[in-house]
Scaffold this motif. Structure first.
Motif, mmCIF file in Angstrom:
data_model
loop_
_atom_site.group_PDB
_atom_site.id
_atom_site.type_symbol
_atom_site.label_atom_id
_atom_site.label_comp_id
_atom_site.label_asym_id
_atom_site.label_seq_id
_atom_site.Cartn_x
_atom_site.Cartn_y
_atom_site.Cartn_z
ATOM 1 N N VAL A 178 -11.126 -17.815 24.911
ATOM 2 C CA VAL A 178 -9.783 -18.080 25.426
ATOM 3 C C VAL A 178 -9.879 -19.034 26.605
ATOM 4 C CG1 VAL A 178 -7.824 -17.048 26.647
ATOM 5 C CG2 VAL A 178 -8.660 -16.001 24.559
ATOM 6 N N GLU A 179 -10.873 -18.818 27.462
ATOM 7 C CA GLU A 179 -11.059 -19.701 28.625
ATOM 8 C C GLU A 179 -11.385 -21.124 28.165
ATOM 9 O OE1 GLU A 179 -10.951 -21.137 32.352
ATOM 10 O OE2 GLU A 179 -10.270 -19.169 31.709
ATOM 11 N N THR A 180 -12.185 -21.266 27.121
ATOM 12 C CA THR A 180 -12.494 -22.592 26.573
ATOM 13 C C THR A 180 -11.219 -23.279 26.109
ATOM 14 O OG1 THR A 180 -14.693 -21.851 25.870
ATOM 15 C CG2 THR A 180 -13.805 -23.814 24.780
ATOM 16 N N LYS A 181 -10.345 -22.535 25.414
ATOM 17 C CA LYS A 181 -9.074 -23.100 24.959
ATOM 18 C C LYS A 181 -8.211 -23.504 26.139
ATOM 19 C CE LYS A 181 -4.874 -22.347 22.274
ATOM 20 N NZ LYS A 181 -4.421 -23.642 22.672
ATOM 21 N N ILE A 182 -8.136 -22.653 27.155
ATOM 22 C CA ILE A 182 -7.329 -22.959 28.344
ATOM 23 C C ILE A 182 -7.831 -24.237 29.013
ATOM 24 C CG2 ILE A 182 -6.767 -22.188 30.690
ATOM 25 C CD1 ILE A 182 -6.628 -19.314 29.500
ATOM 26 N N GLN A 183 -9.135 -24.369 29.148
ATOM 27 C CA GLN A 183 -9.690 -25.572 29.774
ATOM 28 C C GLN A 183 -9.350 -26.822 28.972
ATOM 29 O OE1 GLN A 183 -11.004 -25.863 32.811
ATOM 30 N NE2 GLN A 183 -10.557 -23.684 32.997
ATOM 31 N N LYS A 184 -9.406 -26.720 27.634
ATOM 32 C CA LYS A 184 -9.032 -27.860 26.794
ATOM 33 C C LYS A 184 -7.550 -28.178 26.952
ATOM 34 C CE LYS A 184 -9.376 -29.831 22.207
ATOM 35 N NZ LYS A 184 -8.571 -30.901 22.651
ATOM 36 N N ASP A 185 -6.706 -27.133 26.984
ATOM 37 C CA ASP A 185 -5.266 -27.347 27.166
ATOM 38 C C ASP A 185 -4.968 -27.958 28.522
ATOM 39 O OD1 ASP A 185 -4.900 -26.317 24.649
ATOM 40 O OD2 ASP A 185 -4.123 -24.369 25.329
ATOM 41 N N LEU A 186 -5.710 -27.562 29.540
ATOM 42 C CA LEU A 186 -5.513 -28.145 30.874
ATOM 43 C C LEU A 186 -5.814 -29.642 30.883
ATOM 44 C CD1 LEU A 186 -6.940 -25.328 33.177
ATOM 45 C CD2 LEU A 186 -4.553 -26.069 33.010
ATOM 46 N N GLU A 187 -6.799 -30.030 30.072
ATOM 47 C CA GLU A 187 -7.115 -31.463 29.953
ATOM 48 C C GLU A 187 -5.978 -32.239 29.318
ATOM 49 O OE1 GLU A 187 -10.792 -31.731 27.824
ATOM 50 O OE2 GLU A 187 -11.905 -30.657 29.383
ATOM 51 N N ASP A 188 -5.228 -31.573 28.444
ATOM 52 C CA ASP A 188 -4.139 -32.225 27.726
ATOM 53 C C ASP A 188 -2.878 -32.421 28.569
ATOM 54 O OD1 ASP A 188 -5.719 -32.399 25.521
ATOM 55 O OD2 ASP A 188 -4.743 -30.773 24.424
#
Length: 189
Positions: A178-188
């Motif tokens: 979930v943290e990996t997904k959040i970090q990717k979403d933050l990049e977006d």
């Protein structure tokens, strides 16, 4: 003494890193890897794929002796599975919903202990099915419990489904992915 403290500190960090790398499991399958890999393992457990829409793949199958729909969530690229959601059949009967909820709450308490968070709020002054289902639809009846477990969280709830129905839902969220997904979403953003 200094070398001893350094060695203990490094050992402690190694233990923490090992613990942080553990993934939450669903039906004995660690919630990790690609969507394709995880779904293949779920199929070997007897689940039948219903469909795939972007980063969610849905299945039907047996979960603890009950028929359920299971959704598997992954990052947009499908490289990292991060969550599994179990959805039981909808019901317009409050007693059926709360009995299912109580059953699973009891199971999770036996396995993981008391929930780390629990809110069971029923403001209805009447015990009639109609009143309780109406309150659920209005969002004033709340039944939800959550457990922080090794590798993530498990959430159990009764939620509104459709006009006059409710549904029991169990969510498994792998904290690492979930943290990996959040970090990717933050990049977006």
């Amino acid at each position: 003494m200094r070398k001893f403290l350094i060695a203990i500190t490094l050992l402690f960090v190694a233990v923490i890193n090992t613990m942080a790398q553990e993934h939450l499991s669903f039906k004995g399958i660690p919630i990790e890897g690609s969507m394709t890999e995880f779904c293949q393992k779920l199929k070997t457990k007897g689940f039948t794929q219903l469909g795939r829409d972007n980063n969610v793949t849905t299945f039907t199958g047996d979960f603890t002796g009950r028929q359920a729909t299971v959704g598997v969530g992954a990052t947009d690229d499908g490289k990292s599975v991060h969550s599994v959601v179990v959805i039981f059949d909808e019901s317009s009967e409050w007693n059926a919903l709360v009995n299912t909820y109580d059953y699973y709450k009891g199971l999770y308490i036996r396995k993981y202990g008391e929930p780390s968070a629990c809110r069971e709020h029923n403001p209805s002054r009447q015990d009639s099915n109609f009143s309780l289902m109406y309150e659920l639809g209005q969002g004033t009846v709340t039944y939800a419990s959550a457990w922080k477990v090794t590798g993530g969280t498990i959430e159990l709830s009764i939620e509104k489904a459709g006009y006059s129905d409710g549904v029991v839902i169990i969510r498994y969220r792998d904290s690492q992915n979930v943290e990996t997904k959040i970090q990717k979403d933050l990049e977006d953003i």
